[in-house]
Every structure is written in structure tokens, then in C-alpha cells.
Design a protein around this motif. Structure first.
Motif, mmCIF file in Angstrom:
data_model
loop_
_atom_site.group_PDB
_atom_site.id
_atom_site.type_symbol
_atom_site.label_atom_id
_atom_site.label_comp_id
_atom_site.label_asym_id
_atom_site.label_seq_id
_atom_site.Cartn_x
_atom_site.Cartn_y
_atom_site.Cartn_z
ATOM 1 N N ARG A 30 0.479 4.523 -2.410
ATOM 2 C CA ARG A 30 0.410 5.899 -1.898
ATOM 3 C C ARG A 30 1.505 6.777 -2.509
ATOM 4 O O ARG A 30 1.280 7.948 -2.805
ATOM 5 N N SER B 267 -7.491 2.739 -10.608
ATOM 6 C CA SER B 267 -7.935 3.715 -9.611
ATOM 7 C C SER B 267 -8.229 5.057 -10.271
ATOM 8 O O SER B 267 -9.203 5.731 -9.931
ATOM 9 N N ARG C 78 1.058 8.984 -5.737
ATOM 10 C CA ARG C 78 0.466 10.327 -5.666
ATOM 11 C C ARG C 78 1.556 11.394 -5.784
ATOM 12 O O ARG C 78 1.374 12.416 -6.446
ATOM 13 N N ASP C 79 2.688 11.143 -5.147
ATOM 14 C CA ASP C 79 3.777 12.126 -5.149
ATOM 15 C C ASP C 79 4.347 12.368 -6.544
ATOM 16 O O ASP C 79 4.987 13.390 -6.776
ATOM 17 N N ARG D 275 -9.721 9.617 -0.670
ATOM 18 C CA ARG D 275 -9.125 8.321 -0.302
ATOM 19 C C ARG D 275 -8.497 7.632 -1.504
ATOM 20 O O ARG D 275 -7.422 7.058 -1.400
ATOM 21 N N GLN E 38 0.816 -1.210 0.000
ATOM 22 C CA GLN E 38 0.000 0.000 0.000
ATOM 23 C C GLN E 38 0.850 1.261 0.000
ATOM 24 O O GLN E 38 0.487 2.255 -0.621
ATOM 25 N N ASP E 39 1.997 1.235 0.663
ATOM 26 C CA ASP E 39 2.838 2.434 0.683
ATOM 27 C C ASP E 39 3.365 2.769 -0.710
ATOM 28 O O ASP E 39 3.567 3.943 -1.035
ATOM 29 N N SER F 214 -5.358 9.683 -2.669
ATOM 30 C CA SER F 214 -4.215 9.611 -1.752
ATOM 31 C C SER F 214 -3.545 8.244 -1.795
ATOM 32 O O SER F 214 -2.437 8.073 -1.284
ATOM 33 N N GLY F 215 -4.227 7.265 -2.378
ATOM 34 C CA GLY F 215 -3.706 5.906 -2.388
ATOM 35 C C GLY F 215 -4.108 5.120 -1.157
ATOM 36 O O GLY F 215 -3.706 3.973 -0.985
ATOM 37 N N ASP F 216 -4.901 5.718 -0.280
ATOM 38 C CA ASP F 216 -5.373 5.008 0.913
ATOM 39 C C ASP F 216 -6.419 3.962 0.554
ATOM 40 O O ASP F 216 -6.629 3.009 1.301
#
Length: 170
Positions: A44, A91, A47-48, A113, A40-41, A116-118
Motif C-alpha cells: 500500500r 500489479s 502508492r504514496d 483496489r 500488505q502495508d 491503492s495496494g489493497d
């Protein structure tokens, strides 16, 4: 026609390449061989680099990137780990459905959500509403014309279903 990258595109590409080489590439073969889920990280982190919500308008939490920039970045990601690219692309597709056709409530609740990749969103198409209902997808939010959007969000995963309704004409 000039297809060369501008300085911003080069900076984005090089930054993504460095991250992919250092953090993603070293685990790809092991994760794929063991059929493990993409961390998951790492989702996330996309996004950056403008990869989650890259082409969405800024008013909806996106970056408003040109298609060429997003395409260049997604190609870099696909080169290193196609599974992570699939999560990001799907996504983004689901986020675009929310952005373009979701109610203000759904946008406010779920877009942050997903972007943000959450939450990882998925997208599926069907031409038979009855089959969708039999498969447990039973809540539809009719938005326009012959098309309906169905939003079903669970605790672990997010699904946005676009369903085409066919009328019985006799």
C-alpha cells in the motif's frame, strides 16, 4: 542529451530511499529466509511514492509519470527488495490491461483496489485457451480481434489473464 534528474525526481527518489531504508530493508533478509509474504502495508505504501499506477493516466487513477521517473523509482525499489518490486510491477501490468482494455464496470470495480495496494494483481500469458480452461480459468471477455481478456477476481487474490486465441485454420 541530459540525463540528470529534475528537482521533483530527486525529491521522489530521496523520499522513497528514506522509506526503504527505514521500513523495508530491515526485514528483507528475514522475510526472504522464512519465505514470508511481503506485508500488505508495504505494498500500500508504494502508492504514496507513485509506484502503483505511476504511468497510468490520471483519469484511470494513475499519476501519469514519465517512463524515466517510474523507471528510476522501480530501480530503487528493486535494489532493496526485488520481491516487492515484482508485486508492484506485476500489479501495474495488470492495471494497465484493465485501464486499456477493461470494461467501464471492471475498471470501476477493480482499478481502485489494485492502485491503492489493497489488492495485488497478477498477470500471465498463454497461447492455448484449452489449457487455460482445463486449469480452471473458464470465463473470457472477448474485447477485440484475436485477443481476449479474462478477469477472475477471488476473495484473497486478483488475477487478470490475457489470452491469445488461435483459430483452427484447415
Amino acid at each position: 542529451m541530459d540525463f540528470s534528474l529534475d528537482s521533483t525526481q530527486i525529491e521522489l527518489r530521496d523520499s522513497l530511499r528514506r522509506y526503504l531504508a527505514a521500513e523495508v530493508a530491515p526485514i528483507v533478509n528475514r522475510y526472504e529466509a522464512e519465505a514470508r509474504v511481503v506485508p500488505q502495508d508495504m505494498v500500500r505504501a508504494m502508492r504514496d511514492f507513485g509506484l502503483l499506477g505511476g504511468m497510468l493516466q490520471e483519469k484511470d487513477g494513475g499519476y501519469g509519470l514519465p517512463m524515466t521517473t517510474y523507471g528510476m523509482l522501480i530501480a530503487e525499489l528493486a535494489r532493496v527488495w526485488p520481491s516487492l518490486r515484482s508485486i508492484v510491477s506485476t500489479s501495474n501490468l495488470a492495471a494497465s490491461v484493465l485501464s486499456e482494455g477493461g470494461s467501464p464496470y471492471l475498471k470501476e470495480k477493480y482499478l481502485p483496489r489494485v492502485l491503492s495496494g489493497d489488492a495485488i494483481a497478477s498477470f500471465a500469458l498463454t497461447h492455448n485457451v484449452e489449457e487455460a480452461i482445463q486449469a480452471g480459468r473458464s470465463t473470457f471477455d472477448l474485447l477485440r480481434g484475436d485477443e481476449a481478456y479474462k478477469y477472475r477476481f477471488g476473495a484473497q487474490d486478483e488475477r487478470v489473464m490475457r489470452v491469445r486465441i488461435e483459430r483452427n485454420v484447415q
